[in-house]
Design a protein around this motif. Structure first.
Motif, PDB file in Angstrom:
ATOM      1  N   PHE A   1       0.560  -0.993   0.422  1.00  0.00           N
ATOM      2  CA  PHE A   1      -0.037  -0.202  -0.377  1.00  0.00           C
ATOM      3  C   PHE A   1       0.790   1.290  -0.064  1.00  0.00           C
ATOM      4  CE2 PHE A   1      -2.834  -3.001   2.455  1.00  0.00           C
ATOM      5  CZ  PHE A   1      -3.444  -3.285   0.791  1.00  0.00           C
TER       6      PHE A   1
ATOM      7  N   TRP B   1       2.055   3.363  -2.655  1.00  0.00           N
ATOM      8  CA  TRP B   1       1.689   4.108  -3.931  1.00  0.00           C
ATOM      9  C   TRP B   1       1.666   6.119  -3.504  1.00  0.00           C
ATOM     10  CZ3 TRP B   1      -2.489   2.732  -8.562  1.00  0.00           C
ATOM     11  CH2 TRP B   1      -2.002   3.487  -9.355  1.00  0.00           C
TER      12      TRP B   1
ATOM     13  N   ALA C   1      -3.533  -1.845  -5.217  1.00  0.00           N
ATOM     14  CA  ALA C   1      -4.856  -1.718  -4.584  1.00  0.00           C
ATOM     15  C   ALA C   1      -5.252  -0.434  -4.579  1.00  0.00           C
ATOM     16  CB  ALA C   1      -4.320  -2.960  -3.692  1.00  0.00           C
ATOM     17  N   SER C   2      -4.438   0.312  -4.028  1.00  0.00           N
ATOM     18  CA  SER C   2      -4.523   1.945  -3.493  1.00  0.00           C
ATOM     19  C   SER C   2      -3.689   2.633  -3.625  1.00  0.00           C
ATOM     20  CB  SER C   2      -4.423   1.596  -1.911  1.00  0.00           C
ATOM     21  OG  SER C   2      -5.411   2.787  -0.873  1.00  0.00           O
TER      22      SER C   2
ATOM     23  N   TRP D   1     -11.736   7.199  -2.598  1.00  0.00           N
ATOM     24  CA  TRP D   1     -10.811   7.485  -2.171  1.00  0.00           C
ATOM     25  C   TRP D   1     -11.018   7.891  -0.513  1.00  0.00           C
ATOM     26  CZ3 TRP D   1     -11.609  12.012  -5.405  1.00  0.00           C
ATOM     27  CH2 TRP D   1     -11.358  13.536  -4.997  1.00  0.00           C
TER      28      TRP D   1
ATOM     29  N   GLY E   1     -10.216   5.129   1.498  1.00  0.00           N
ATOM     30  CA  GLY E   1     -10.147   3.577   1.837  1.00  0.00           C
ATOM     31  C   GLY E   1      -9.143   2.991   1.259  1.00  0.00           C
ATOM     32  N   ARG E   2      -9.678   2.335   0.696  1.00  0.00           N
ATOM     33  CA  ARG E   2      -8.492   0.801  -0.505  1.00  0.00           C
ATOM     34  C   ARG E   2      -9.082   0.382  -1.312  1.00  0.00           C
ATOM     35  NH1 ARG E   2      -6.705  -3.987   2.760  1.00  0.00           N
ATOM     36  NH2 ARG E   2      -8.472  -5.943   2.976  1.00  0.00           N
ATOM     37  N   GLN E   3      -9.143   0.100  -2.600  1.00  0.00           N
ATOM     38  CA  GLN E   3      -9.540  -0.604  -3.436  1.00  0.00           C
ATOM     39  C   GLN E   3     -10.501  -0.052  -3.827  1.00  0.00           C
ATOM     40  OE1 GLN E   3      -9.307  -2.774  -1.460  1.00  0.00           O
ATOM     41  NE2 GLN E   3      -7.707  -4.269  -2.253  1.00  0.00           N
ATOM     42  N   HIS E   4     -10.508   2.012  -4.642  1.00  0.00           N
ATOM     43  CA  HIS E   4     -10.623   2.267  -4.956  1.00  0.00           C
ATOM     44  C   HIS E   4     -10.253   2.786  -6.320  1.00  0.00           C
ATOM     45  CE1 HIS E   4      -7.591   4.379  -2.245  1.00  0.00           C
ATOM     46  NE2 HIS E   4      -7.710   5.282  -3.795  1.00  0.00           N
TER      47      HIS E   4
ATOM     48  N   TYR F   1      -6.172   4.495 -15.152  1.00  0.00           N
ATOM     49  CA  TYR F   1      -6.199   3.392 -13.513  1.00  0.00           C
ATOM     50  C   TYR F   1      -4.859   2.949 -14.360  1.00  0.00           C
ATOM     51  CZ  TYR F   1      -5.922  -0.078 -10.881  1.00  0.00           C
ATOM     52  OH  TYR F   1      -5.273  -1.306  -9.801  1.00  0.00           O
TER      53      TYR F   1
ATOM     54  N   ASN G   1      -0.972  -6.820  -6.681  1.00  0.00           N
ATOM     55  CA  ASN G   1      -1.594  -4.966  -6.476  1.00  0.00           C
ATOM     56  C   ASN G   1      -2.450  -6.382  -5.533  1.00  0.00           C
ATOM     57  OD1 ASN G   1      -4.771  -5.299  -5.657  1.00  0.00           O
ATOM     58  ND2 ASN G   1      -4.167  -3.956  -7.480  1.00  0.00           N
TER      59      ASN G   1
ATOM     60  N   THR H   1     -13.271  -6.501  -6.768  1.00  0.00           N
ATOM     61  CA  THR H   1     -13.445  -4.384  -6.506  1.00  0.00           C
ATOM     62  C   THR H   1     -14.419  -4.953  -7.750  1.00  0.00           C
ATOM     63  OG1 THR H   1     -11.481  -2.900  -6.300  1.00  0.00           O
ATOM     64  CG2 THR H   1     -13.697  -1.691  -7.745  1.00  0.00           C
TER      65      THR H   1
END
Length: 660
Positions: free
Chosen positions: A53, A55, A91-92, A116, A118-121, A129, A156, A161
């Motif tokens: 996580f 990025w 993933a984020s 955005w 959280g995560r997996q958005h 993307y 990832n 998702t």
């Protein structure tokens, strides 16, 4: 996929089980990193996953790169003998992506944006993307592909998702064109003559969004297939980038346990290493058998050794009540995974976070620090894995029984508007696998179109949807001498969720000895039906037996009195109800014995699990009370280094790994 699948956990060749977990050093000052490495070595940690996580840290603004901190960590791990599973952070996405490119954000079936924070958005169908994800992956692979610390790529994280937005809708239409070719074929497959749903142009086709009443179930089924495929495209795009730079480094992504959102059979074929996150509930008395199901399924997807990518050292943070694991349970459940084929035992995470949504999720090094119980138990487990790794890593597990499982059957069977919402695919699958687990019968999982000829017995707990190829495969298996046991609602629909003539594929009806009559009688919550020698739960059926039937067990009383609840024609069995747990266990054990299947060990005390892996016997006591397991002859317990004769004493949550 051009890369061959082989013994992809390279540490197995060195006789070592991977042991470690997610490491998120960007949450801590640099001086803490050196303390972490010292404690990792103390605990026997030999692998960490970096960057899952990260990025926003790696790309704080579009196109910028900050790799210096990761350079330091890669060098630090290598200098201390800790291998790195390097993750792509996709993933984020960073907040700037959603702000600058709102089309990258997914929408739910009501049209609500998942923002955005959280995560997996991310939208799996978003070209923007995917472009950013490819760019950061390319730069990571170019920079670290030759680094000596790198042992594996982790793409990832927990792909899960769903997206019902406009860009996903366009991608869905392209996917449907590829699948069906013409609108006429689509309308036929979806049965759009019902409710005036016929499409006159592709632009009218949408993902299943909020409707006034029930959505078209075939449309929903295809949307589940499409979503799995779109996420798989995201995975393979990143996988191919890292593989181009490092063809010698294996690649994985972590599944969630028995997750409905991905066609796990298809995904597994695209991975070098199959990995799963495993979080059984310590308050659940059925947790050991639930974990065994996931472990057997993951091993079967991998066709050999596999990886626990995540588990909890103690409690989690996302249940209503999050208790820690009692003393000894973390060790026991980790050894259970190894017994059932894992060559890697890892955690989320190494050091417990002090901020963020998972600050109450346990870690190998908890808030209590190195003197805390979690770390002390992790140290003991690390020593155990080091003792047995040389004889366990890379070895296989033999099974004479296959449990059939298909994600497409799950997706179709759990639709809206079905005869009973009490019937849940995962629960039925768990009941059947659990009955075999309690009988100490080792099982593989298989797809209904897989080669089944190597199994003495095959069980199909509930395969509502079966393709023609799958039906042909089951018929050929029985003709070849195999024993097949099927549960209710098996073979009801074809690949388009079209009900088969008479409510079951006629070829299966003949195979099982079912006559013309076939009426479904789902049971209300808490009710049961009396049957000859047992009680049935959840479901019952009004069926008649053909003259060719070899054996029946009848319903007793009620509307179905005298009709067959269980019937057998030669080596094919059909169960039109779900026997209560003990009866299901005894029935499957009887059928297995008739097929020549033997349990791993006879005379096991209640709560003790026995698994053979390679030439070793694992004994696992899932109870709190000490037990003694009778075992003829003399064996060496690799965990304790002591010899045992004629029996093995196991304490509370105790384990033994025995060599004859």
């Amino acid at each position: 996929m051009d890369r061959p699948r082989g013994p992809v956990l390279a540490d197995a060749a060195r006789g070592r089980i991977l042991f470690g977990g997610d490491y998120n050093p960007e949450q801590w000052p640099e001086e803490t990193w050196h303390e972490d490495v010292r404690l990792m070595k103390e605990a026997g940690v030999n692998t960490v996953t970096l960057g899952v996580f990260s990025w926003a840290r790696l790309e704080p603004r579009p196109g910028e790169r900050e790799f210096g901190w990761l350079d330091t960590l890669m060098d630090l791990m290598h200098d201390n003998g800790v291998g790195v599973v390097l993750a792509t952070p996709t993933a984020s996405p960073p907040p700037w992506m959603g702000r600058l490119h709102p089309e990258t954000l997914p929408r739910d079936a009501d049209g609500h944006v998942e923002w955005w924070g959280g995560r997996q958005h991310f939208s799996h169908s978003s070209a923007v993307y995917r472009r950013y994800a490819a760019a950061i992956t390319e730069d990571l692979a170019a920079r670290y592909g030759s680094h000596p610390a790198l042992t594996m790529w982790h793409i990832n994280n927990e792909y899960c998702t769903f997206d019902h937005g406009d860009e996903a809708a366009a991608a869905f239409r392209r996917w449907l064109r590829d699948r069906y070719g013409t609108l006429d074929a689509l309308n036929t497959a979806w049965g759009t003559a019902f409710w005036s749903q016929g499409y006159d142009c592709w632009e009218g086709v949408l993902p299943p969004r909020r409707a006034h009443y029930l959505n078209n179930p075939s449309q929903v089924l295809d949307f589940r297939r499409f979503t799995s495929d779109m996420l798989l495209e995201c995975f393979t795009a990143e996988r191919d980038i890292v593989a181009r730079h490092t063809p010698h480094i294996p690649v994985t992504t972590n599944f969630m346990p028995l997750w409905t959102g991905q066609d796990g059979w298809r995904w597994a074929e695209e991975e070098d290493v199959v990995s799963v996150d495993l979080y059984p509930d310590s308050l659940d008395p059925l947790a050991p058998r639930s974990a065994a199901l996931v472990q057997d399924l993951t091993r079967s997807q991998a066709r050999g050794p596999w990886m626990v990518m995540e588990q909890a050292a103690g409690g989690v943070n996302w249940r209503g009540v999050n208790q820690p694991k009692p003393r000894g349970l973390n060790r026991l459940w980790s050894l259970q995974a190894v017994a059932r084929g894992a060559d890697a035992v890892c955690y989320f995470q190494w050091r417990q976070s002090r901020q963020g949504a998972e600050k109450f999720h346990s870690a190998m090094l908890g808030h209590a620090g190195p003197r805390g119980r979690a770390f002390q138990e992790v140290k003991r487990l690390g020593a155990d894995l080091a003792r047995i790794g040389g004889e366990v890593a890379g070895t296989g597990i033999g099974a004479d029984v296959a449990v059939l499982h298909d994600w497409h059957a799950w997706w179709a069977g759990d639709q809206q508007g079905r005869p009973s919402t009490e019937v849940e695919y995962g629960a039925v699958l768990s009941a059947w696998h659990g009955a075999l687990w309690e009988s100490a019968v080792t099982c593989d999982f298989a797809h209904p179109e897989h080669d089944l000829s190597g199994y003495r017995m095959v069980v199909a707990p509930q395969l509502y949807l079966l393709t023609d190829a799958a039906v042909d495969n089951l018929l050929a298996y029985v003709r070849g001498g195999g024993t097949l046991v099927a549960g209710f609602l098996t073979g009801t629909a074809d690949q388009d969720d079209r009900i088969r003539p008479g409510g079951m594929d006629p070829r299966l009806r003949e195979l099982f000895g079912i006559g013309v009559l076939h009426e479904w009688w789902p049971l209300p919550p808490g009710e049961h039906v009396d049957c000859e020698g047992f009680s049935g739960t959840l479901w019952s059926e009004e069926i008649d037996a053909a003259d060719t039937v070899s054996e029946t067990l009848a319903y007793r009383g009620g509307e179905l009195d005298g009709m067959p609840a269980v019937l057998r024609r030669d080596r094919a069995w059909y169960l039109s109800t779900l026997p209560e747990p003990r009866a299901l266990r005894d029935l499957l054990a009887r059928i297995a014995a008739g097929a020549g299947v033997r349990p791993v060990l006879d005379g096991l005390p209640p709560g003790v699990e026995a698994v053979r892996r390679g030439g070793l016997l694992f004994l696992l006591n899932h109870g709190r009370a000490p037990v003694t397991v009778p075992l003829p002859g003399r064996h060496l317990d690799l965990l304790s280094g002591t010899a045992v004769t004629d029996g093995v004493a196991l304490g509370r949550y105790g384990a033994a790994v025995l060599r004859p």
